[in-house]
Design a protein around this motif. Structure first.
Motif, PDB file in Angstrom:
ATOM      1  N   LEU B 567      58.021  48.016  38.376  1.00 41.04           N
ATOM      2  CA  LEU B 567      57.727  46.856  39.038  1.00 41.04           C
ATOM      3  C   LEU B 567      57.104  47.385  40.198  1.00 41.04           C
ATOM      4  N   GLU B 568      55.749  46.607  40.268  1.00 40.41           N
ATOM      5  CA  GLU B 568      55.001  46.966  41.568  1.00 40.41           C
ATOM      6  C   GLU B 568      55.466  46.037  42.704  1.00 40.41           C
ATOM      7  N   SER B 569      55.488  46.565  43.951  1.00 34.23           N
ATOM      8  CA  SER B 569      55.884  45.527  45.106  1.00 34.23           C
ATOM      9  C   SER B 569      54.652  44.555  45.234  1.00 34.23           C
ATOM     10  N   HIS B 570      53.660  44.749  44.874  1.00 39.13           N
ATOM     11  CA  HIS B 570      52.482  43.218  45.155  1.00 39.13           C
ATOM     12  C   HIS B 570      52.514  42.854  43.863  1.00 39.13           C
ATOM     13  N   VAL B 571      52.180  41.315  43.923  1.00 36.18           N
ATOM     14  CA  VAL B 571      52.033  40.594  42.739  1.00 36.18           C
ATOM     15  C   VAL B 571      50.825  40.461  42.275  1.00 36.18           C
ATOM     16  N   GLU B 572      50.532  40.555  40.809  1.00 39.86           N
ATOM     17  CA  GLU B 572      49.268  40.392  40.348  1.00 39.86           C
ATOM     18  C   GLU B 572      48.823  38.813  40.499  1.00 39.86           C
ATOM     19  N   PRO B 573      47.556  38.825  41.080  1.00 40.94           N
ATOM     20  CA  PRO B 573      47.109  37.217  41.477  1.00 40.94           C
ATOM     21  C   PRO B 573      47.219  36.353  40.290  1.00 40.94           C
ATOM     22  N   TYR B 574      47.053  36.656  38.936  1.00 39.25           N
ATOM     23  CA  TYR B 574      47.082  35.561  38.042  1.00 39.25           C
ATOM     24  C   TYR B 574      48.554  35.177  37.790  1.00 39.25           C
ATOM     25  N   MET B 575      49.582  35.854  38.335  1.00 41.92           N
ATOM     26  CA  MET B 575      50.918  35.446  38.114  1.00 41.92           C
ATOM     27  C   MET B 575      51.253  34.029  38.808  1.00 41.92           C
ATOM     28  N   ALA B 773      44.990  44.252  48.410  1.00 43.43           N
ATOM     29  CA  ALA B 773      44.655  43.200  49.659  1.00 43.43           C
ATOM     30  C   ALA B 773      44.679  41.939  49.184  1.00 43.43           C
ATOM     31  N   TRP B 774      44.124  41.688  47.972  1.00 46.45           N
ATOM     32  CA  TRP B 774      43.885  40.268  47.568  1.00 46.45           C
ATOM     33  C   TRP B 774      45.281  39.636  47.228  1.00 46.45           C
ATOM     34  N   SER B 775      46.146  40.407  46.722  1.00 51.54           N
ATOM     35  CA  SER B 775      47.395  39.809  46.531  1.00 51.54           C
ATOM     36  C   SER B 775      48.233  39.397  47.670  1.00 51.54           C
ATOM     37  N   ARG B 776      47.908  40.406  48.572  1.00 57.85           N
ATOM     38  CA  ARG B 776      48.658  39.776  49.870  1.00 57.85           C
ATOM     39  C   ARG B 776      47.762  38.722  50.583  1.00 57.85           C
ATOM     40  N   PHE B 777      46.434  38.713  50.527  1.00 59.93           N
ATOM     41  CA  PHE B 777      45.888  37.612  51.016  1.00 59.93           C
ATOM     42  C   PHE B 777      46.532  36.170  50.243  1.00 59.93           C
ATOM     43  N   SER B 778      46.707  36.555  48.715  1.00 58.63           N
ATOM     44  CA  SER B 778      46.975  35.056  48.237  1.00 58.63           C
ATOM     45  C   SER B 778      48.431  34.909  48.615  1.00 58.63           C
ATOM     46  N   GLN B 779      49.159  35.846  49.170  1.00 56.88           N
ATOM     47  CA  GLN B 779      50.510  35.402  49.573  1.00 56.88           C
ATOM     48  C   GLN B 779      50.568  34.533  50.742  1.00 56.88           C
ATOM     49  N   ALA B 780      49.440  35.008  51.658  1.00 57.69           N
ATOM     50  CA  ALA B 780      49.327  34.287  52.782  1.00 57.69           C
ATOM     51  C   ALA B 780      48.911  32.833  52.756  1.00 57.69           C
TER      52      ALA B 780
END
Lengths: 802, 802
Positions: B567-575, B773-780
């Motif tokens: 389980l990765e700590s970042h989330v795939e954007p399509y999720m 980076a993007w998944s971080r971005f999309s978290q923000a």
């Protein structure tokens, strides 16, 4: 009406009476809570929201973003970290440079007068300059930014846990912190600069991320992605790492400090970012120190990248030295916890006096300054003059600022060992204590006098209204105590007294601050002696273990004094006895998917909640269903923009045209956010409706009402929530049973609701010192030693919407 | 029937056809998944359960515990950490001692033959001893414990994430790992010992915690509290820290490695425990090395606590050296990612061959050994002999084992620079490359030949069936490349070639392993040169940044090859486009609070789920309500003990007398746990009932069905769950809508169910390199760029109980 967001209404509970007896009972249980004590007025404390607000509007906004905007975000985030590193590095260097020059100049002038045997004139110059510097520092602190008093580490630590104390990250605070710290440290007060540097770093980070705020008239579009709590938290973590890195020239130690002591949420990616920031600090410092080697920096320039170098070709120690190290660790642990205990008491006394007004704060600061000056000038007279050693590696007695052999009042060819320690900057005193080949230089009585003076001066100096840190005083006190133990062991140990001093510092730091890895690396980076590592690890472990048996970490003690609702990572054992429904109180305030404006205005005006569940009821859906959670800030934006509907029907996509993502960004600091009282609505508008669906977070975290409080707390803390919805297990009831906020998990609140709990706990088990270990134990094998009967009585406390 | 616990049934899906087409579709989407490739047979992989199982029985058990039992737990946990430290320290030292002596003896004998100019005999002895050692290592690996092949770091990392690959922590594996690693490293293969030491440390930790297991006949009551996944995870984390600490004599680096690279869950308290463990390692190592100084350890004894000391009085470097460092970082990053790319390809090829059977595994190992011997013996002939420098600080040519000036085939008074690097142990070669004042000692062509040989040998040696690590080969390759760059810069740089080699190692490590803080501290502890710190930080940052643009961390690549559901700590954007209800599949299997035995047996036999929701229905409650979650293991225990009721009525307290807490403890390893097939029940018993209430976890974590998959994944990972219940928002439906397990969050699974997602994602955005980076971005700022329409079609996939 006081069900959710209780942390936010706490400030109020002191200034005006609350409506419901239930709330009153709760707030009375921790009336001292939520009020910053040292250097601040009574003020409300906000919680931060690290949850991702997934509502349709922001999702739509996201979808509209282009590739280049993602690149902007990535680039800006790294750029900001880089800038934080550069700026904090520059501030740290300037701080050092000015302190060394101001304090150095003072000592040069005074020493010259002493040489000319004008003792009274020397004392006058010394004490007057100290007094003036302290007065200035305390004046700007008290009048401009009371939040800048103290070290700031507890505030930043609380911020990273999700508690937003107002004003801690304002430009005002930053300026006062920097200037005040330089003045206070230069004024020979027994305080450090590391704590203020951490606060400075965090402040720089928070401000750089919001440079675009309208208040400062510097709006920059690229920074709009950083106007939320999650990104700001990351930047503040990096900033606090940069602070320690700049203060101790310890880049790796800084990163570890930020992660071991400061941060409540860790991520590998953030570790990397913090590392990048401190690398920037290290490179800036390295370049500037390089520049200073050529002598252009006045009295600064002797120290390299290693502040207190104790390298030696080979440190030889054997099994026989281990008992000495263990002894150091044990005494260091006892002294450290005693230090924390005394500091707590002194801060409480200061708090009573400080509460009397600004004048009394300044008076305390001034009297501490005069007292310190008298002590520093008077104590060396107690020491007898010693003849200079014939084989001294440096001129004896020292003429000038630093050096091991201060002449003070002694005749030519003699030096005063106590003056070498006391009549010096703190950094030079540490350097003297850590130095090798000086075993015969200091007399036992001098070291003992110095230790006692340090110990008490540092305790009495911390609480005054100037920016002040604890690291350096603790290192200094520990070093003198370590040297004393070294003298006791004498030739029975292979270690020289300088190494004993290093180990003594480590033990007192461990005993007071209770860090392990980060302290170890910081000491390593301060002293550059890797061979000593096994001994430093040993002494840190022992002192921390011993001290933990008595009381807590110094920063946790100060945080508790300041009343921050800090969420601990461990769970109190009695929380396993309770379900979340046992702590959810008061009637719940809900909104419908399409809500009347007057209802919203009424609820916002009569409560101080920051999140409201949104449900859809039969006209819109078959049965009542939970749609999500809407934030107060977003509701206020909706009301302000007047995006109203004449009648209750779904609008669909219209709403998106009226808003931009910027409308929903979090404002920089508490004072800037809009208030419901500022919004004027006509009677006609009050009768209209708002469609809340596009602005509601449709993915709130939830727990069922039978969930144990302990497990809900784990979820709340690990995911970094501000609101946690409680939903019923019985399926034909209302879709939401309550809201939990940070305050509902505070031990004071829980114990206030269930006062019998701790007694039951104590009857069965020892709670005090084993607490942490025990809660781990009970996680491994779940506990519930109370009865569920007690809990069941409270189920009626909350019910559906009303 | 395949709704939950999908990860566990994966092994099966390969060996026998599944019942439902839906499941088939899912497993076919990642058929290569869940199968350990290197050195292991096809086998099922279990998930671990880090959740606290709060059921009435265990709560009652806890209540019955006394004060002294809590002390036992606390004492034992620290004691275990201490023991782990001591044992791992001893193993690490023994490993070092034996390698230095075996390999050293081999080189002494060979060198003596070379001195006597018996070249063929020397080659024969050299290659035969290498062959024999490799053969032995690969034989025991293949025949006794295939799990011991490779470094073991990916397995341990997956374990700490919650994936239990079978057999990785058995006593068998431990012994093979230790013995195999000693033989393989001694046999001059181009592999390291750090990776195997990490696995060894983790193995020691896991085994010490379960010493009481009946399998080994050593039951000890005090250890009963440690028979659960949570405590074992903590111990394994400490063990892996101890492994690096012992391999590199780097205690702080070990702790940081465990936390930066290995652990998926961090806690400050665990940091302290890991620090304690590595302190024990450091003290053991320090004491043993002290003992060896007196010369009692054969050929071991030259190295102190610092393995590759590069201290110098003052490292002087200026702004002009920064471009060289940046160049090193950039090339290191490119080389590092290329290294990862090649290693991935080679491992895939090896995997095909290894799949052919045991013989082929051994054959590969043997041929690599022969090839390596030929290369190591042959390559030095390419280098020309150089005359000994007149001012050499050590005897030239070296007679004996180590030293910079190997004579090899050269005439007296000359030395072969390539042989000094190649015809030596890896540690000595690194020491030579890192050494200062050797700028003129090596020829450019020798360094280039050495670099090429190292680079490819290390890639081809890693995948063979012996315990092998990557750290030392990467350090060696990096050092040679760094020296080459240093030669190119020549006198234009202030840094000597030894420091260039250190920076080169750092850059290649950063480019391949992508750690920052931990690598920085490990290099610091290896080389004892703190002044170099800013440059090391810079080079690590650059190489990691450059390499991240191409591919992932080497351990993540190997983990993916082995098919661990990490389980990765970042989330795939399509999720963010999906709700949890979009991935929950298949009919749900529920139990009632009081369930018929035959039903339980049937469900357990026909499914492989590990957790089942328990609900209470109208006879027992007003409406259907969710009571909690019961585990397969606990159900089997209930069936085994035959605690049955003749008719469906609540039993109350009776059940507690029939069980002890030990019945519900987790068994040591997969093979030990009871199987439903082993339980014999009579027809009469099958008609009876079981009261599940006391054994059901009444506080399971839940999400509502409209929760976004991304946010559910954050909860799942942060809290460390195995099962996550999905409950409906509409309140008059069944109280539970489905179960999510680790497998449901795997990108392959999600993409298998929604194959259009990635295309939609790519249409809008660049996914590949910006992903993290993007998944971080999309978290923000939340994202949802797909349509909800797609998701809505799947809502019918799951429904209430059936």
């Amino acid at each position: 009406m006081s069900n959710n967001a209780a942390a936010e209404e706490e400030g109020d509970s002191v200034t005006r009476p609350l409506l419901l007896p239930l709330s009153l009972r709760r707030s009375s249980s921790n009336a001292t809570s939520q009020l910053a004590i040292v250097g601040s007025n009574l003020c409300p404390i906000e919680s931060l929201d690290y949850e991702i607000i997934e509502n349709d509007f922001l999702k739509q906004d996201w979808r509209s973003r282009s590739k280049s905007q993602i690149c902007q975000y990535i680039f800006m985030k790294w750029m900001l970290c880089f800038l934080i590193g550069i700026v904090v590095g520059l501030i740290g260097f300037t701080n050092n440079l000015l302190v060394e020059n101001i304090a150095g100049m003072k000592f040069v002038v005074t020493s010259n007068m002493m040489l000319a045997r004008k003792f009274w004139a020397a004392f006058f110059v010394f004490s007057t300059s100290n007094f003036a510097l302290t007065l200035f520092a305390s004046l700007i602190t008290v009048l401009i930014s009371p939040e800048a008093a103290g070290s700031g580490i507890p505030e930043v630590k609380a911020y990273l846990n999700g508690v937003d104390a107002p004003g801690i990250f304002s430009l005002r605070t930053l300026v006062v912190k920097i200037v005040g710290s330089i003045c206070a440290v230069s004024s020979s007060l027994h305080i450090g600069k590391a704590g203020p540097m951490v606060h400075t770093g965090a402040c720089v980070a928070a401000l750089l991320g919001q440079v675009g705020s309208k208040k400062y008239g510097l709006t920059w579009r690229w920074l709009r992605y950083f106007k939320n709590d999650r990104d700001r938290r990351d930047l503040v973590t990096c900033g606090s790492a940069a602070g320690i890195a700049a203060a101790f020239r310890a880049p790796v130690g800084g990163v570890l400090f930020a992660f071991e002591e400061m941060a409540s949420w860790w991520r590998s990616a953030l570790l990397w970012r913090a590392f990048f920031t401190t690398a920037a600090v290290a490179i800036v410092l390295r370049a500037l120190i390089d520049f200073c080697y050529s002598g252009k920096c006045g009295l600064f320039g002797t120290g390299g990248l290693i502040m207190f170098d104790v390298t030696s070709e080979s440190v030889s120690y054997h099994l026989g030295d281990v008992p000495a190290v263990i002894l150091l660790g044990v005494i260091g642990g006892i002294l450290g916890s005693f230090y924390n205990f005394l500091l707590d008491k002194v801060l409480r006394i200061y708090n009573l006096v400080n509460g009397k007004g600004r004048i009394s704060k300044i008076l305390i600061a001034c009297s501490i300054s005069i007292f310190t000056s008298c002590l520093l000038f008077g104590l060396p007279w107690l020491a007898s003059c010693q003849a200079c050693p014939t084989d001294a590696s440096e001129p004896c007695p020292t003429i000038g600022r630093s050096g091991n052999y201060k002449k003070f009042q002694c005749p030519p060819g003699h030096y005063n060992d106590l003056a070498s320690l006391i009549f010096n900057t703190n950094d030079d005193a540490i350097r003297n204590l850590f130095s090798k080949n000086t075993d015969s230089e200091f007399h036992v009585s001098s070291i003992l006098i110095f230790f006692t003076a340090c110990f008490f001066l540092s305790i009495f100096s911390y609480g005054i209204a100037v920016p002040s840190g604890l690291f350096v005083p603790v290192i200094l006190t520990g070093a003198s105590y370590g040297r004393f133990i070294g003298m006791l062991f004498g030739s029975r140990s292979n270690l020289n007294h300088g190494l004993f001093a290093v180990l003594g510092s480590a033990s007192l730091l461990g005993g007071s601050m209770r860090m392990t890895v980060s302290l170890c690396v910081i000491i390593l980076e301060l002293t550059n002696n890797l061979l000593l590592l096994p001994l430093i690890m040993l002494v840190l472990l022992i002192s921390k273990t011993v001290a933990d048996a008595f009381n807590g970490n110094i920063y946790d003690i100060i945080m508790r004094l300041k009343g921050f609702p800090y969420l601990e990572s461990h769970v109190e054992p009695y929380m396993r006895q309770l379900t979340v429904s046992d702590v959810v109180t008061g009637p719940l305030q809900l909104f419908h998917g399409i809500e009347k404006v007057s209802n919203i205005v009424h609820v916002l005006k009569t409560t101080r909640h920051n999140g409201f569940p949104v449900i859809d009821e039969p006209p819109l859906s078959e049965t009542p269903i939970l749609f999500g959670l809407i934030l107060r800030a977003h509701l206020i934006t909706l009301l302000k923009k007047k995006a109203f509907l004449p009648n209750p029907m779904t609008t669909g996509i219209d709403a998106f045209d009226q808003f931009t993502a910027g409308d929903f960004q979090k404002k920089g600091s508490l004072g800037n956010s809009d208030k419901i009282e500022d919004i004027d609505l006509s009677q006609e508008e009050m009768e209209m409706f708002v469609d809340l669906h596009p602005f509601t977070n449709a993915s709130p975290y939830t727990v069922v009402e039978t969930m144990s409080l302990a497990k809900a707390l784990i979820l709340f803390r690990e995911v970094g929530l501000r609101h946690l919805l409680v939903i019923p297990t019985i399926s034909n009831r209302s879709p939401v049973a309550g809201i939990l906020t940070r305050h509902d998990f505070m031990p004071e609140h829980v114990l206030g609701l269930h006062p019998l709990l701790p007694k039951m706990a104590k009857a069965g088990l020892v709670v005090c010192n084993f607490r942490l270990a025990w809660s781990r134990f009970s996680q491994a094998t779940p506990s519930q030693f109370g009865t569920r009967l007690l809990a069941s009585g409270h189920h009626a406390d909350f019910s559906g919407p009303n």
